[in-house]
Design a protein around this motif. Structure first.
Motif, mmCIF file in Angstrom:
data_model
loop_
_atom_site.group_PDB
_atom_site.id
_atom_site.type_symbol
_atom_site.label_atom_id
_atom_site.label_comp_id
_atom_site.label_asym_id
_atom_site.label_seq_id
_atom_site.Cartn_x
_atom_site.Cartn_y
_atom_site.Cartn_z
ATOM 1 N N UNK A 152 0.843 -1.207 0.000
ATOM 2 C CA UNK A 152 0.000 0.000 0.000
ATOM 3 C C UNK A 152 0.872 1.248 0.000
ATOM 4 N N UNK A 153 1.957 1.215 0.777
ATOM 5 C CA UNK A 153 2.876 2.352 0.818
ATOM 6 C C UNK A 153 3.512 2.567 -0.550
ATOM 7 N N UNK A 154 3.964 1.499 -1.193
ATOM 8 C CA UNK A 154 4.567 1.612 -2.524
ATOM 9 C C UNK A 154 3.561 2.167 -3.534
ATOM 10 N N UNK A 155 2.350 1.641 -3.496
ATOM 11 C CA UNK A 155 1.320 2.081 -4.441
ATOM 12 C C UNK A 155 0.959 3.539 -4.208
ATOM 13 N N UNK A 156 0.815 3.915 -2.947
ATOM 14 C CA UNK A 156 0.473 5.296 -2.621
ATOM 15 C C UNK A 156 1.588 6.252 -3.038
ATOM 16 N N UNK A 164 2.857 10.345 -9.427
ATOM 17 C CA UNK A 164 2.090 10.574 -10.656
ATOM 18 C C UNK A 164 1.273 11.843 -10.583
ATOM 19 N N UNK A 165 0.646 12.079 -9.434
ATOM 20 C CA UNK A 165 -0.148 13.294 -9.259
ATOM 21 C C UNK A 165 0.751 14.533 -9.291
ATOM 22 N N UNK A 166 1.950 14.423 -8.698
ATOM 23 C CA UNK A 166 2.886 15.545 -8.723
ATOM 24 C C UNK A 166 3.284 15.901 -10.146
ATOM 25 N N UNK A 167 3.303 14.910 -11.028
ATOM 26 C CA UNK A 167 3.618 15.152 -12.434
ATOM 27 C C UNK A 167 2.393 15.601 -13.224
ATOM 28 N N UNK A 168 1.247 15.658 -12.558
ATOM 29 C CA UNK A 168 0.045 16.185 -13.191
ATOM 30 C C UNK A 168 -0.827 15.161 -13.885
ATOM 31 N N UNK A 169 -0.543 13.874 -13.713
ATOM 32 C CA UNK A 169 -1.394 12.861 -14.327
ATOM 33 C C UNK A 169 -2.738 12.818 -13.605
ATOM 34 N N UNK A 170 -3.789 12.559 -14.360
ATOM 35 C CA UNK A 170 -5.133 12.459 -13.792
ATOM 36 C C UNK A 170 -5.286 11.132 -13.060
ATOM 37 N N UNK A 171 -6.352 11.022 -12.307
ATOM 38 C CA UNK A 171 -6.647 9.763 -11.605
ATOM 39 C C UNK A 171 -6.768 8.621 -12.610
ATOM 40 N N UNK A 172 -7.492 8.849 -13.700
ATOM 41 C CA UNK A 172 -7.651 7.795 -14.705
ATOM 42 C C UNK A 172 -6.324 7.423 -15.359
ATOM 43 N N UNK A 173 -5.487 8.415 -15.626
ATOM 44 C CA UNK A 173 -4.175 8.123 -16.201
ATOM 45 C C UNK A 173 -3.321 7.316 -15.230
ATOM 46 N N UNK A 174 -3.375 7.671 -13.961
ATOM 47 C CA UNK A 174 -2.611 6.922 -12.961
ATOM 48 C C UNK A 174 -3.141 5.496 -12.855
ATOM 49 N N UNK A 175 -4.440 5.350 -12.944
ATOM 50 C CA UNK A 175 -5.024 4.007 -12.924
ATOM 51 C C UNK A 175 -4.453 3.167 -14.077
ATOM 52 N N UNK A 176 -4.372 3.784 -15.272
ATOM 53 C CA UNK A 176 -3.796 3.090 -16.428
ATOM 54 C C UNK A 176 -2.317 2.778 -16.212
ATOM 55 N N UNK A 177 -1.588 3.718 -15.624
ATOM 56 C CA UNK A 177 -0.168 3.493 -15.361
ATOM 57 C C UNK A 177 0.037 2.388 -14.325
ATOM 58 N N UNK A 178 -0.827 2.344 -13.334
ATOM 59 C CA UNK A 178 -0.745 1.262 -12.346
ATOM 60 C C UNK A 178 -0.994 -0.097 -12.998
ATOM 61 N N UNK A 188 4.001 -3.950 -23.510
ATOM 62 C CA UNK A 188 4.927 -2.967 -24.100
ATOM 63 C C UNK A 188 4.784 -1.601 -23.439
ATOM 64 N N UNK A 189 5.871 -0.869 -23.499
ATOM 65 C CA UNK A 189 5.923 0.462 -22.887
ATOM 66 C C UNK A 189 5.254 1.521 -23.765
ATOM 67 N N UNK A 190 4.793 1.151 -24.936
ATOM 68 C CA UNK A 190 4.225 2.119 -25.878
ATOM 69 C C UNK A 190 3.057 2.896 -25.278
ATOM 70 N N UNK A 191 2.236 2.241 -24.468
ATOM 71 C CA UNK A 191 1.098 2.943 -23.862
ATOM 72 C C UNK A 191 1.575 4.035 -22.909
ATOM 73 N N UNK A 192 2.580 3.728 -22.097
ATOM 74 C CA UNK A 192 3.123 4.733 -21.182
ATOM 75 C C UNK A 192 3.764 5.869 -21.967
ATOM 76 N N UNK A 193 4.475 5.528 -23.042
ATOM 77 C CA UNK A 193 5.090 6.562 -23.878
ATOM 78 C C UNK A 193 4.028 7.462 -24.504
ATOM 79 N N UNK A 194 2.943 6.866 -24.994
ATOM 80 C CA UNK A 194 1.856 7.641 -25.599
ATOM 81 C C UNK A 194 1.252 8.584 -24.569
#
Length: 133
Positions: free
Chosen positions: A47-51, A57-71, A80-86
């Motif tokens: 939980x600590x790692x995830x938080x 991610x939030x500090x970099x300005x990603x939205x909640x939905x974007x962070x959900x996708x990154x998680x 593939x890393x292409x989704x994160x790059x996009x």
């Protein structure tokens, strides 16, 4: 034995407000904590790692939905890393657009700053805001 943290301890360790932790649980960004016999939330190291991941991610300005996708990507290292790059490129484009907007606002404000008029009747900012064009 696995370390467990109260919500207050987790808050301090992750650098996130307690209410933010509760919100992340509510929107299913952070799994609900287990409960101790006294009903208090108990969090583990995952939980600590995830938080911490979410906070960065939030500090970099990603939205909640974007962070959900990154998680999701982070939990599937074989993908593939292409989704994160996009997502990163789209986020950079958004930031650059905001920077242009802020620079435009700064230019407009500089034009009306340092008004030499003695009263509000002569205020450049008030005149600029009152324009109808």
């Amino acid at each position: 034995m696995t370390d467990t943290y109260s919500i207050g301890s987790l808050s301090q360790l992750a650098g996130v407000n307690v209410e933010t932790i509760r919100y992340y649980e509510k929107v299913d960004l952070l799994p609900a904590a287990s409960r101790a016999s006294n009903g208090y939330r108990q969090y583990d190291g995952k939980s600590l790692e995830r938080l911490s991941f979410i906070r960065r991610g939030r500090e970099l300005g990603f939205t909640i939905d974007e962070i959900r996708d990154l998680l999701t990507l982070a939990h599937h290292p074989e993908r593939p890393c292409a989704d994160a790059d996009r997502m990163t490129r789209a986020h950079i484009a958004d930031i650059e657009g905001k920077i242009r907007d802020l620079q435009r606002m700064r230019r407009a404000l500089r034009q009306v700053a340092h008004c030499a008029g003695p009263t509000a009747e002569h205020c450049k900012l008030l005149h600029a805001l009152a324009r109808t064009d």
